[in-house]
Design an enzyme around this catalytic site. Structure first.
Site, PDB file in Angstrom:
ATOM      1  N   ASP A 208      -5.250  -4.672  -6.733  1.00 53.62           N
ATOM      2  CA  ASP A 208      -4.623  -6.081  -6.825  1.00 53.62           C
ATOM      3  C   ASP A 208      -5.646  -7.168  -6.216  1.00 53.62           C
ATOM      4  OD1 ASP A 208      -4.232  -4.938  -4.320  1.00 53.62           O
ATOM      5  OD2 ASP A 208      -2.230  -5.469  -4.039  1.00 53.62           O
TER       6      ASP A 208
ATOM      7  N   ASP B 176       0.704  -1.202   0.114  1.00 56.69           N
ATOM      8  CA  ASP B 176       0.092  -0.101  -0.129  1.00 56.69           C
ATOM      9  C   ASP B 176       0.603   1.117   0.093  1.00 56.69           C
ATOM     10  OD1 ASP B 176      -1.954  -1.857   0.482  1.00 56.69           O
ATOM     11  OD2 ASP B 176      -2.722  -1.223   2.353  1.00 56.69           O
TER      12      ASP B 176
ATOM     13  N   CYS C 102      -0.656  -7.989  -1.240  1.00 55.41           N
ATOM     14  CA  CYS C 102      -0.677  -6.878  -0.263  1.00 55.41           C
ATOM     15  C   CYS C 102       0.256  -6.951   0.595  1.00 55.41           C
ATOM     16  CB  CYS C 102      -2.081  -6.795   0.503  1.00 55.41           C
ATOM     17  SG  CYS C 102      -3.375  -6.621  -0.544  1.00 55.41           S
TER      18      CYS C 102
ATOM     19  N   HIS D 223      -7.873  -0.196  -3.954  1.00 51.80           N
ATOM     20  CA  HIS D 223      -6.562  -0.793  -4.498  1.00 51.80           C
ATOM     21  C   HIS D 223      -6.785  -1.854  -5.681  1.00 51.80           C
ATOM     22  CE1 HIS D 223      -4.877  -0.338  -0.144  1.00 51.80           C
ATOM     23  NE2 HIS D 223      -4.721   0.966  -0.943  1.00 51.80           N
TER      24      HIS D 223
ATOM     25  N   ASP E 225      -2.530   5.704  -3.264  1.00 52.41           N
ATOM     26  CA  ASP E 225      -1.994   4.384  -2.596  1.00 52.41           C
ATOM     27  C   ASP E 225      -0.979   3.847  -3.587  1.00 52.41           C
ATOM     28  OD1 ASP E 225      -3.165   5.358  -0.248  1.00 52.41           O
ATOM     29  OD2 ASP E 225      -4.247   3.463   0.258  1.00 52.41           O
TER      30      ASP E 225
END
Length: 398
Positions: A268, A129, A372, A266, A217
């Site tokens: 991913d 992150d 992550c 995010h 981020d």
């Protein structure tokens, strides 16, 4: 489709990154699939459920058991998460991958700037992150949560060490945002909005963050050699994408969005490159047709990810069940998949990948999955150009 090297496309881009690795070269990573040799794996120590704040309130699902709850996570859950993260680190080390770990802070304390005060911080389980590695540079993201404003400090001892040992390493930090109330839309703070309205807003690219200042981020960014693909959503705004474009002048920056996600945080667990030419895409959050052309016109195949093995996320977890596709690619033939995610493992196995099962579900609540909880330091490989035919604007207007 065969990638061309940077030298074939643009000889001026070729520098020290194109040379064979020497003993002093520590930082080097251009994409998500080259052979991984050095990585940071997070820790669960001291992780807190953050206190309410404008950025966070909009991102906690309305039916989440975390609403109205904050403070340190229980010792038994921290110990279990650390056990899993330690086991993952040991597995990587046994495969010849160097693993570094962050230095946790006392996250259960108030922090403040002249503009705001937060009752707690968050943690340092998900370095992905905070840190973005592009070539020989590691960039600290702005972050968009007040509770995560100081999180970069957990990684400073490592970055200092890399900088001291690698004469070509660049340690960069994006401008720290003020994160005043002007950064957030008040409309998003209601807990009675409903999923239908949220989906309408995300389809119209109307997110909780305003364009007051650059915000991003690192986990909203995927690296495809010379091309950076960035999700415009809750945690990254258009000014943030524009800042990334200005900063990485030799790269092409492409803004994407996923209308089917009511909480676009995010990239991913939505869009995951597995190897050169292959991407798995969350079937509930498909990339819009006009944006798929960038990939498909250049020989990349985008397929639906397998369904998750679970119907609900673990207790006190921010993330969705789609952490099933939050995998870590070790090289173009090898991928780590969470042990219980049998459908995702089966799909990747059929696609010709060696699948390494890794137990991590009980650590999900601390910041996410296998992608992550890691951040690249070194992958073998050089700068390549994935897209020679560009049909997607390199960046949307702010």
């Amino acid at each position: 489709f065969k990638q061309k090297t940077a030298y074939e496309i643009m000889p001026s881009l070729v520098g020290s990154e194109m040379c064979i690795r020497d003993s002093n070269k520590i930082v080097n990573s251009w994409n998500e699939w080259d052979p991984l040799k050095h990585v940071i794996v997070g820790r669960a120590d001291g992780t807190c459920i953050p206190a309410p704040e404008p950025a966070l309130d909009a991102k906690v699902p309305e039916d989440s058991d975390m609403r109205g709850t904050y403070g340190p996570r229980t010792k038994d859950t921290v110990d279990k998460a650390n056990e899993l993260l330690n086991n993952f680190s040991n597995l990587l080390e046994k495969r010849g991958i160097k693993v570094d770990r962050p230095t946790p802070l006392d996250f259960n304390q108030p922090t403040s700037t002249p503009d705001w005060k937060a009752e707690t911080m968050f943690g340092c389980m998900p370095p992905r992150d905070v840190l973005l590695t592009v070539g020989n540079e590691i960039l600290e993201a702005t972050m968009s949560y007040r509770c995560r404003w100081f999180e970069y400090l957990c990684y400073r001892p490592l970055l200092k060490d890399y900088y001291n040992k690698d004469p070509n390493m660049r340690h960069e930090s994006a401008p720290k945002p003020r994160l005043t109330d002007a950064d957030y839309r008040k409309d998003y703070l209601s807990d009675k909005i409903g999923v239908t309205k949220r989906l309408e807003w995300t389809e119209n690219k109307y997110f909780v963050t305003t364009e007051e200042e650059p915000l991003f981020d690192a986990a909203d960014i995927l690296r495809f050699g010379k091309d950076l693909v960035v999700q415009h959503g809750f945690t990254t705004n258009l000014k943030g994408i524009d800042w990334i474009k200005r900063h990485f002048k030799d790269h092409r920056v492409h803004a994407v969005n996923f209308p089917g996600d009511p909480y676009p945080i995010h990239i991913d667990a939505t869009f995951t490159p597995i190897k050169e030419g292959l991407i798995i895409n969350n079937p509930q959050r498909r990339l819009p047709k006009e944006q798929r052309k960038l990939f498909e016109d250049n020989g990349w195949e985008i397929i639906d990810a397998a369904q998750p093995a679970h119907n609900t996320p673990p207790p006190l977890c921010y993330s969705s069940v789609w952490l099933s596709m939050n995998v870590l690619v070790l090289d173009p033939k090898t991928v780590c998949v969470e042990k219980s995610e049998k459908y995702q493992a089966e799909q990747l196995d059929k696609l010709g990948m060696e699948v390494i099962p890794v137990e991590l579900r009980d650590a999900y609540a601390f910041g996410g999955g296998l992608h992550c909880c890691t951040a690249d330091v070194y992958r073998e490989g050089t700068l390549t150009v994935s897209y020679t035919h560009l049909t997607l604007p390199t960046i949307c207007s702010v």
